[in-house]
Design a protein around this motif. Structure first.
Motif, PDB file in Angstrom:
ATOM      1  N   UNK A  96       0.850  -1.183   0.000  1.00  0.00           N
ATOM      2  CA  UNK A  96       0.000   0.000   0.000  1.00  0.00           C
ATOM      3  C   UNK A  96       0.887   1.233   0.000  1.00  0.00           C
ATOM      4  N   UNK A  97       0.335   2.299  -0.500  1.00  0.00           N
ATOM      5  CA  UNK A  97       1.079   3.548  -0.518  1.00  0.00           C
ATOM      6  C   UNK A  97       0.413   4.531   0.418  1.00  0.00           C
ATOM      7  N   UNK A  98       1.194   5.222   1.180  1.00  0.00           N
ATOM      8  CA  UNK A  98       0.716   6.200   2.150  1.00  0.00           C
ATOM      9  C   UNK A  98       0.520   7.526   1.430  1.00  0.00           C
ATOM     10  N   UNK A  99      -0.724   8.012   1.384  1.00  0.00           N
ATOM     11  CA  UNK A  99      -1.030   9.270   0.716  1.00  0.00           C
ATOM     12  C   UNK A  99      -1.124  10.372   1.765  1.00  0.00           C
ATOM     13  N   UNK A 100      -0.001  11.030   2.020  1.00  0.00           N
ATOM     14  CA  UNK A 100       0.037  12.066   3.057  1.00  0.00           C
ATOM     15  C   UNK A 100      -0.566  13.385   2.589  1.00  0.00           C
ATOM     16  N   UNK A 101      -0.985  13.475   1.345  1.00  0.00           N
ATOM     17  CA  UNK A 101      -1.560  14.727   0.842  1.00  0.00           C
ATOM     18  C   UNK A 101      -2.905  15.034   1.497  1.00  0.00           C
ATOM     19  N   UNK A 102      -3.532  14.025   2.128  1.00  0.00           N
ATOM     20  CA  UNK A 102      -4.819  14.253   2.792  1.00  0.00           C
ATOM     21  C   UNK A 102      -4.670  14.941   4.150  1.00  0.00           C
ATOM     22  N   UNK A 103      -3.497  14.870   4.762  1.00  0.00           N
ATOM     23  CA  UNK A 103      -3.320  15.397   6.118  1.00  0.00           C
ATOM     24  C   UNK A 103      -3.614  16.898   6.149  1.00  0.00           C
ATOM     25  N   UNK A 104      -4.476  17.297   7.087  1.00  0.00           N
ATOM     26  CA  UNK A 104      -4.848  18.703   7.267  1.00  0.00           C
ATOM     27  C   UNK A 104      -6.049  19.148   6.444  1.00  0.00           C
ATOM     28  N   UNK A 115     -16.238  12.749   2.383  1.00  0.00           N
ATOM     29  CA  UNK A 115     -15.902  13.382   1.112  1.00  0.00           C
ATOM     30  C   UNK A 115     -14.846  14.438   1.390  1.00  0.00           C
ATOM     31  N   UNK A 116     -13.693  14.295   0.750  1.00  0.00           N
ATOM     32  CA  UNK A 116     -12.588  15.242   0.897  1.00  0.00           C
ATOM     33  C   UNK A 116     -12.188  15.700  -0.499  1.00  0.00           C
ATOM     34  N   UNK A 117     -12.224  16.986  -0.738  1.00  0.00           N
ATOM     35  CA  UNK A 117     -11.907  17.564  -2.058  1.00  0.00           C
ATOM     36  C   UNK A 117     -12.735  16.929  -3.169  1.00  0.00           C
ATOM     37  N   UNK A 118     -13.996  16.640  -2.891  1.00  0.00           N
ATOM     38  CA  UNK A 118     -14.885  16.071  -3.890  1.00  0.00           C
ATOM     39  C   UNK A 118     -14.729  14.577  -4.105  1.00  0.00           C
ATOM     40  N   UNK A 124     -18.559  18.229   9.853  1.00  0.00           N
ATOM     41  CA  UNK A 124     -17.309  18.603   9.212  1.00  0.00           C
ATOM     42  C   UNK A 124     -16.171  17.871   9.914  1.00  0.00           C
ATOM     43  N   UNK A 125     -15.262  17.288   9.128  1.00  0.00           N
ATOM     44  CA  UNK A 125     -14.137  16.536   9.683  1.00  0.00           C
ATOM     45  C   UNK A 125     -12.838  17.074   9.114  1.00  0.00           C
ATOM     46  N   UNK A 126     -11.760  16.806   9.827  1.00  0.00           N
ATOM     47  CA  UNK A 126     -10.428  17.185   9.373  1.00  0.00           C
ATOM     48  C   UNK A 126      -9.533  15.955   9.484  1.00  0.00           C
ATOM     49  N   UNK A 127      -8.691  15.745   8.481  1.00  0.00           N
ATOM     50  CA  UNK A 127      -7.795  14.593   8.463  1.00  0.00           C
ATOM     51  C   UNK A 127      -6.628  14.875   9.395  1.00  0.00           C
ATOM     52  N   UNK A 180      -2.605   9.827   8.380  1.00  0.00           N
ATOM     53  CA  UNK A 180      -2.803   8.761   7.405  1.00  0.00           C
ATOM     54  C   UNK A 180      -1.890   7.622   7.822  1.00  0.00           C
ATOM     55  N   UNK A 181      -2.496   6.462   8.085  1.00  0.00           N
ATOM     56  CA  UNK A 181      -1.734   5.293   8.508  1.00  0.00           C
ATOM     57  C   UNK A 181      -1.932   4.210   7.465  1.00  0.00           C
ATOM     58  N   UNK A 182      -0.936   4.032   6.603  1.00  0.00           N
ATOM     59  CA  UNK A 182      -1.013   3.078   5.503  1.00  0.00           C
ATOM     60  C   UNK A 182      -2.189   3.470   4.607  1.00  0.00           C
ATOM     61  N   UNK A 183      -3.205   2.640   4.523  1.00  0.00           N
ATOM     62  CA  UNK A 183      -4.370   2.954   3.687  1.00  0.00           C
ATOM     63  C   UNK A 183      -5.504   3.572   4.496  1.00  0.00           C
ATOM     64  N   UNK A 184      -5.336   3.707   5.808  1.00  0.00           N
ATOM     65  CA  UNK A 184      -6.383   4.266   6.652  1.00  0.00           C
ATOM     66  C   UNK A 184      -6.232   5.776   6.749  1.00  0.00           C
ATOM     67  N   UNK A 185      -7.345   6.471   6.539  1.00  0.00           N
ATOM     68  CA  UNK A 185      -7.377   7.910   6.735  1.00  0.00           C
ATOM     69  C   UNK A 185      -8.064   8.145   8.067  1.00  0.00           C
TER      70      UNK A 185
END
Length: 164
Positions: A100-108, A124-127, A144-147, A150-155
């Motif tokens: 799996x790839x860690x997508x850190x672009x979601x943080x914040x 829903x984040x950025x559509x 409303x939620x905030x990321x 990101x842990x592996x594939x879990x947001x």
């Protein structure tokens, strides 16, 4: 001493030993081991006429089996004789294999809970609709939620203090 050694009894006896050796070297679900025991018992029952002879043959079988397993172990798993039995390939990250790839672009980033998060659900984040998990708290649908991480594939999200 022993009864009639015909081709069937010899075949069952040798087949049983081979199956037991396979089970000893590569344990699995026990199919090979149970089948080997059954083959040896049937062959012993076919060629013996007394319990004494049967026990003697079973003891000899166990000794031969231990000897065969020790010999195969001494040959080693890396030997050319064992290569065809054992899978030795590895899936290395350097060769392009990833789980799996860690997508850190979601943080914040902020988003909206599409389903209740108890503790997991859809946000829903950025559509983009994606699966997310709260930090243990229940989050209602539409909140409303905030990321937060990101842990592996879990947001992992938490409830945002800001109102929509």
């Amino acid at each position: 001493m022993f009864g009639d050694w015909n081709a069937l009894t010899v075949f069952l006896y040798v087949l049983g030993l081979v199956l037991l050796a396979i089970e000893g070297l590569m344990p699995g679900f026990g199919v090979a081991g149970v089948s080997g025991i059954i083959c040896v018992i049937i062959s012993v029952a076919m060629i013996t006429s007394s319990i004494y002879e049967a026990l003697l043959l079973i003891i000899a079988t166990i000794a031969i089996l231990v000897l065969v397993i020790v010999m195969m172990y001494k040959l080693g798993y890396g030997s050319k004789y064992m290569k065809f039995l054992i899978l030795d390939t590895e899936q290395k990250q350097e060769e392009g294999y990833t789980s799996s790839e860690k997508d850190v672009s979601f943080i914040g980033k902020t988003g909206v809970a599409e389903t209740p998060l108890r503790p997991s659900g859809v946000v829903t984040i950025d559509g983009k609709r994606t699966n997310a998990q709260s930090q243990g708290e229940f989050i209602d649908k539409g909140a409303k939620v905030i990321v937060s991480e990101v842990d592996s594939m879990k947001i992992i999200v938490k409830k945002s203090e800001e109102e929509i």
